[in-house]
Enzyme design. Structure first.
Site, PDB file in Angstrom:
ATOM      1  CE1 TYR A   1       1.120  23.170  -9.729  1.00  0.00           C
ATOM      2  CE2 TYR A   1       1.649  24.503 -11.656  1.00  0.00           C
ATOM      3  CZ  TYR A   1       1.116  24.385 -10.389  1.00  0.00           C
ATOM      4  OH  TYR A   1       0.575  25.483  -9.766  1.00  0.00           O
TER       5      TYR A   1
ATOM      6  CG  ASP B   1      -2.640  33.152 -13.266  1.00  0.00           C
ATOM      7  OD1 ASP B   1      -3.735  32.679 -12.925  1.00  0.00           O
ATOM      8  OD2 ASP B   1      -1.566  32.890 -12.682  1.00  0.00           O
TER       9      ASP B   1
ATOM     10  CG  ASP C   1      -2.726  27.104  -9.657  1.00  0.00           C
ATOM     11  OD1 ASP C   1      -3.320  27.434  -8.625  1.00  0.00           O
ATOM     12  OD2 ASP C   1      -2.068  27.899 -10.363  1.00  0.00           O
TER      13      ASP C   1
ATOM     14  CG  ASP D   1      -6.198  30.122  -9.473  1.00  0.00           C
ATOM     15  OD1 ASP D   1      -4.974  29.948  -9.542  1.00  0.00           O
ATOM     16  OD2 ASP D   1      -6.875  30.416 -10.454  1.00  0.00           O
TER      17      ASP D   1
ATOM     18  CG  HIS E   1      -1.198  24.740  -5.349  1.00  0.00           C
ATOM     19  ND1 HIS E   1      -1.517  26.032  -5.657  1.00  0.00           N
ATOM     20  CD2 HIS E   1      -0.479  24.265  -6.393  1.00  0.00           C
ATOM     21  CE1 HIS E   1      -1.009  26.330  -6.844  1.00  0.00           C
ATOM     22  NE2 HIS E   1      -0.389  25.276  -7.326  1.00  0.00           N
TER      23      HIS E   1
ATOM     24  CD  GLU F   1      -3.392  31.620  -5.393  1.00  0.00           C
ATOM     25  OE1 GLU F   1      -2.740  30.732  -5.975  1.00  0.00           O
ATOM     26  OE2 GLU F   1      -3.714  32.691  -5.937  1.00  0.00           O
TER      27      GLU F   1
ATOM     28  CB  CYS G   1       1.339  35.852 -11.784  1.00  0.00           C
ATOM     29  SG  CYS G   1       3.036  35.268 -11.604  1.00  0.00           S
TER      30      CYS G   1
ATOM     31  NE  ARG H   1       0.506  30.827  -4.828  1.00  0.00           N
ATOM     32  CZ  ARG H   1       0.482  31.163  -6.111  1.00  0.00           C
ATOM     33  NH1 ARG H   1       0.492  30.230  -7.041  1.00  0.00           N
ATOM     34  NH2 ARG H   1       0.447  32.427  -6.471  1.00  0.00           N
TER      35      ARG H   1
ATOM     36  CD  GLU I   1       4.305  31.829  -6.075  1.00  0.00           C
ATOM     37  OE1 GLU I   1       5.335  31.114  -6.064  1.00  0.00           O
ATOM     38  OE2 GLU I   1       3.577  31.924  -7.079  1.00  0.00           O
TER      39      GLU I   1
ATOM     40  CG  ASN J   1       6.442  28.510  -8.848  1.00  0.00           C
ATOM     41  OD1 ASN J   1       6.747  28.045  -9.941  1.00  0.00           O
ATOM     42  ND2 ASN J   1       5.594  29.516  -8.706  1.00  0.00           N
TER      43      ASN J   1
END
Ligand SMILES: C[C@](O)(C(=O)O)[C@H](CC(=O)O)C(=O)O
Ligand SMILES: [Mg+2]
Length: 297
Positions: free
Chosen positions: A48, A62, A89, A91, A116, A118, A126, A161, A191, A213
């Site tokens: 990952y 983040d 990721d 985002d 992914h 989101e 986060c 996500r 998530e 996760n």
């Protein structure tokens, strides 16, 4: 020697097969290319590539500060070091739906097996922090449609996500997940699930693979592989764990150095030079041209 000899296309095909097997796949987060080699060596299913880790590695929080170029470059450095598939990721996709399309093609070129996207607003944060906000369903679906239309390799896994759970509750998250699958998402990342039952509810609602996760210090309990398997989860990530472990050790080491003036008492806990060289496959480089490369330990 050098980079993985497995092509990104082959890694994607293998990932597709694995994720459809019903077996729980383990994808620890690699905090750099070397740790990806370690994950591979230890027999995990994939690697990952965490947005939180890429940001932290740069000394940044983040909160959507990292750029597509930075993420793609790190994703490529990590992906090429392993025969395993990588999941990155992406985002919020780095902008509007058109940017999402470009993000997908850029990450595909970087050699990842999946990514992914989101449904948080920009700037994101986060998923386990309070005070998140998500975009409306229409915008979330547009991101996923743009992503699936943009890929050139049909095996590139596009995972959606949803961060809705922490904002509007489980029912709304399940509803959003279903809509994302209808829009073409190949897999779902719900998530900040609070309980195993919540994972189970998402699992029951969609007919695509579901990710769990298991990030530490977050909203989810750290469920075991057996627990996650029992509710039909297909892939588990430990996104920031290796960075946390390494940084924990680094901090303790620095304290020792300050207090004792030497790292002698820490040596026993260090990865040895021999083990590092084994991971780096020094021997293969030596064999490449024995007249030039003939280092010994
Ligand atoms: C999975 C995640 O998106 C990541 O960037 O690794 C983070 C992990 C974390 O901050 O603990 C997340 O938003 O859950
Ligand atoms: Mg992230």
């Amino acid at each position: 020697m050098l980079y993985s000899t497995t092509s990104p296309a082959d890694k994607r095909a293998a990932f597709r097969k694995d994720i459809a097997s019903g077996r729980l796949l383990h994808f620890p987060g690699a905090f750099n290319p070397l740790s990806a080699k370690l994950i591979d060596d230890k027999g995990f299913d994939g690697v990952y590539i965490s947005g939180a880790v890429i940001a932290a590695d740069l000394g940044l929080p983040d909160i959507g500060l990292t750029t597509l170029t930075e993420v793609a470059s790190r994703a490529q450095q990590i992906s090429r070091m392993t025969d395993l598939p990588s999941l990155v990721d992406a985002d919020t996709g780095f902008g509007e739906p058109m940017n999402v399309a470009r993000t997908v093609q850029t990450l595909e070129d970087a050699g990842v097996a999946g990514l992914h996207i989101e449904d948080q607003v920009n700037p994101k944060r986060c998923g386990h922090l309070d005070g998140k906000a998500v975009v409306d369903t229409d915008t979330a679906l547009k991101r996923i449609r743009a992503a699936t239309d943009a890929r050139r390799d049909p095996n590139l896994l596009i995972m959606a996500r949803t961060d809705v759970r922490a904002i509007d509750g489980l029912d709304a998250a399940v509803d959003r997940a279903k809509r994302l699958v209808d829009a073409g998402a190949d897999a779902i990342f719900p998530e900040a699930m609070a309980t195993l039952e919540e994972f189970e509810a998402v699992r029951a609602a969609v007919d695509v693979p579901v990710l769990a996760n298991m990030t530490e210090f977050g909203k989810s309990e750290l469920f075991t592989a057996t627990q996650l398997e029992s509710v039909g989860i297909n892939i588990v990530i430990h996104p920031v764990s290796l960075l946390r472990l390494a940084m924990g050790a680094a901090e303790r080491g620095l304290d020792t150095l300050r207090e004792e003036g030497s790292l002698q008492s820490e040596v026993a806990g260090m990865q040895t030079r021999a083990r590092l060289y084994e991971l780096l496959d020094y021997e293969a480089y030596n064999a490449f041209d024995t007249t030039l490369y003939n280092f010994t330990l």
